[in-house]
Design a protein around this motif. Structure first.
Motif, short mmCIF file in Angstrom:
data_model
loop_
_atom_site.label_atom_id
_atom_site.label_comp_id
_atom_site.label_asym_id
_atom_site.label_seq_id
_atom_site.Cartn_x
_atom_site.Cartn_y
_atom_site.Cartn_z
N LEU A 1 0.86 -1.19 0.00
CA LEU A 1 0.00 0.00 0.00
C LEU A 1 0.89 1.23 0.00
N SER A 2 0.66 2.14 -0.94
CA SER A 2 1.44 3.38 -1.02
C SER A 2 0.54 4.54 -1.43
N ARG A 3 0.98 5.75 -1.11
CA ARG A 3 0.23 6.93 -1.52
C ARG A 3 0.57 7.27 -2.96
N LEU A 4 -0.40 7.74 -3.70
CA LEU A 4 -0.17 8.15 -5.08
C LEU A 4 0.95 9.18 -5.13
N SER B 1 4.12 8.46 -4.39
CA SER B 1 5.22 8.06 -3.52
C SER B 1 5.63 6.62 -3.83
N ILE C 1 3.57 2.24 2.46
CA ILE C 1 3.14 2.48 3.83
C ILE C 1 2.98 1.16 4.56
N ILE D 1 -6.16 0.94 6.56
CA ILE D 1 -5.64 2.27 6.27
C ILE D 1 -5.16 2.88 7.58
N ALA E 1 -3.32 8.52 8.17
CA ALA E 1 -3.21 8.74 6.72
C ALA E 1 -3.85 10.07 6.34
N TYR F 1 -4.67 6.37 -2.60
CA TYR F 1 -3.64 5.39 -2.27
C TYR F 1 -3.76 4.23 -3.26
N VAL G 1 -9.18 7.85 -0.04
CA VAL G 1 -9.14 7.86 1.42
C VAL G 1 -9.45 9.26 1.92
N ASP H 1 -1.08 17.88 -4.13
CA ASP H 1 -0.22 17.44 -3.03
C ASP H 1 1.12 18.16 -3.05
#
Length: 338
Positions: A19-22, A24, A28, A42, A46, A51, A68, A142
Motif C-alpha cells: 500500500l502506497s500513496r499516489l 510516492s 506504507i 488504512i 493517513a 492510495y 481515502v 499534493d
C-alpha cells in the motif's frame, strides 16, 4: 483507520501486497497473505488522498486505487474550507471491459443495461483516464500543498463520506461520462440555489445519467448535446497542438499570466451557455465558441477548462507556468466559504 476489502481472485491463493500513496514510491504497508479477499487497513494517521494497492501472485500483478478521506494535507488547512474533489468511479466502471456475467463478452455501460457498481478492472491496471487526467491533478495538489477533501461519485450516490452540501466548492477530477441521477440533481441544485462553485475537468462530461439500484449501475441514458447545467458543447480535435488564448476574465483567473497558455490538441468548445447564465471568463481558439469558460449560474459558478489535457500540463515534466497558476486561482475561488 478504516479497512478496504478487495477481491484477489475466485480461488484461495498466496499473494504479496503493498500500500502506497499516489506519487510516492515508499510503501506504507506491505505483507504476504493467503485467501481470496485482501483486507487492507488504512493507517489512522493517513492524509486525505488516493492510495494504490499493488498485488502480486503467481507472476501476475494488479493495482487498485483507493480514495481515502483522512487527515488534512497540512495543519494550516485543518480549520479551513477545503474544496471537495470528486473521482469518476462510476465512469471507471462504465468503461471497464470486464466480463461480469461470464458470457465471454465484456460488459460496459455503452453496451449493457446494467453492470455491477464494483468489480475488478480488466487487465489488472488502473482505470482508463486515471493516469492522464486524475493522477496529474492530485499529485499537483499534493506537491503544492493545496488542501482538499476527497470522495467519488459512487460514494455521493450512496450518501457516504463528504457531502456536496458541506463543501465550499467541488472539482470533478476527470471525464465524468455517466453521472448518478441522484448526484446530478443535487449538484445542479447546489450550484443554482446554494451558491456552489464547480470546476469540471475532463471533456464531454455530465451528459449521461445512470441509476444506482441494489449496487448495480442500471439504465444508462443516451448522451445529450448539453450537460447537466444546460451548457451545449462539442469536442474538437486539432491536427497540431496549440495554446488557449485568453478572451475575457471577469473571474480574475488569468491575472498575471500570458494571454496564450498551455499546449493542447483536444478542445471542448462551448456552443451555448445555459439559459440565464452570465459569462465571466473565456479562452480558446475561436472567440465565438471558446473552450475554457467560467460563468455564473443562479447563485453559483461553473468553470470548465475546456480540454481533457489540462491536468497533463500540471506535471512537473511539462514545465508549464500559466496552467498551474490558473489552477491555483481556480482552487482559491473554490475554497471560499459560501
Amino acid at each position: 483507520g478504516s479497512v478496504a476489502r478487495l477481491e484477489v481472485g475466485p480461488t484461495r491463493r498466496r499473494f504479496r501486497f503493498a500500500l502506497s500513496r499516489l506519487g510516492s514510491k515508499a510503501p506504507i504497508r506491505r505483507d504476504r497473505r493467503r485467501g481470496r479477499t485482501l483486507r487492507v487497513g488504512i493507517p489512522a494517521g493517513a492524509r486525505t488522498g488516493v492510495y494504490l494497492v499493488r498485488v502480486r501472485s503467481r507472476g501476475r500483478r494488479a493495482v487498485w486505487p483507493l480514495a481515502v478521506t483522512g487527515l488534512p494535507q497540512t495543519e494550516r488547512s485543518r480549520d479551513r474550507a477545503r474544496p471537495l474533489v470528486v473521482l469518476p468511479a462510476v465512469t471507471w466502471q462504465g468503461v471497464n471491459p470486464w466480463d461480469s456475467d461470464l458470457d465471454g463478452f465484456a460488459d460496459t455501460l455503452a453496451g449493457s443495461r446494467s453492470v455491477p457498481a464494483e468489480r475488478p478492472f480488466a487487465g489488472g491496471g488502473l482505470p482508463p483516464g486515471f493516469a492522464s487526467e486524475v493522477s496529474p491533478l492530485l499529485r499537483f495538489l499534493d506537491r503544492e500543498r493545496m488542501a482538499y477533501d476527497l470522495t467519488t461519485d459512487l460514494s455521493l450516490a450512496r450518501r457516504e463520506g463528504p457531502a456536496l452540501g458541506n463543501a465550499p466548492g467541488v472539482a470533478i477530477a476527470g471525464s465524468l461520462t455517466w453521472v448518478p441521477r441522484r448526484v446530478r440533481d443535487q449538484l445542479g441544485d447546489e450550484v443554482e440555489s446554494n451558491g456552489l462553485g464547480v470546476v469540471a475537468f475532463g471533456a464531454d462530461s455530465l451528459k449521461r445519467t445512470v441509476a444506482l439500484v441494489d449496487e448495480r449501475l442500471r439504465d444508462p441514458s443516451p448522451p445529450r448535446p448539453d450537460n447537466l447545467f444546460g451548457e451545449r458543447t462539442r469536442v474538437f480535435r486539432a491536427e497540431v497542438r496549440a495554446p488557449l488564448s485568453a478572451q475575457r476574465d471577469g473571474l480574475g483567473l488569468f491575472e498575471g499570466v500570458d494571454d496564450l497558455f498551455g499546449e493542447f490538441s483536444v478542445f471542448e468548445r462551448s456552443l451555448s451557455l445555459p439559459p440565464g447564465a452570465e459569462p465571466e471568463t473565456a479562452a480558446g481558439r475561436d472567440e465565438e465558441n471558446p473552450a475554457f469558460v467560467g460563468y455564473r449560474l443562479g447563485k453559483g459558478i461553473v468553470i470548465r477548462p475546456g480540454t481533457p489535457q489540462w491536468s497533463r500540463e500540471l506535471e512537473e515534466s511539462r514545465l508549464s507556468v500559466e496552467v498551474p497558476a490558473i489552477t491555483k486561482r481556480i482552487w482559491s475561488l473554490l475554497a471560499r466559504r459560501r
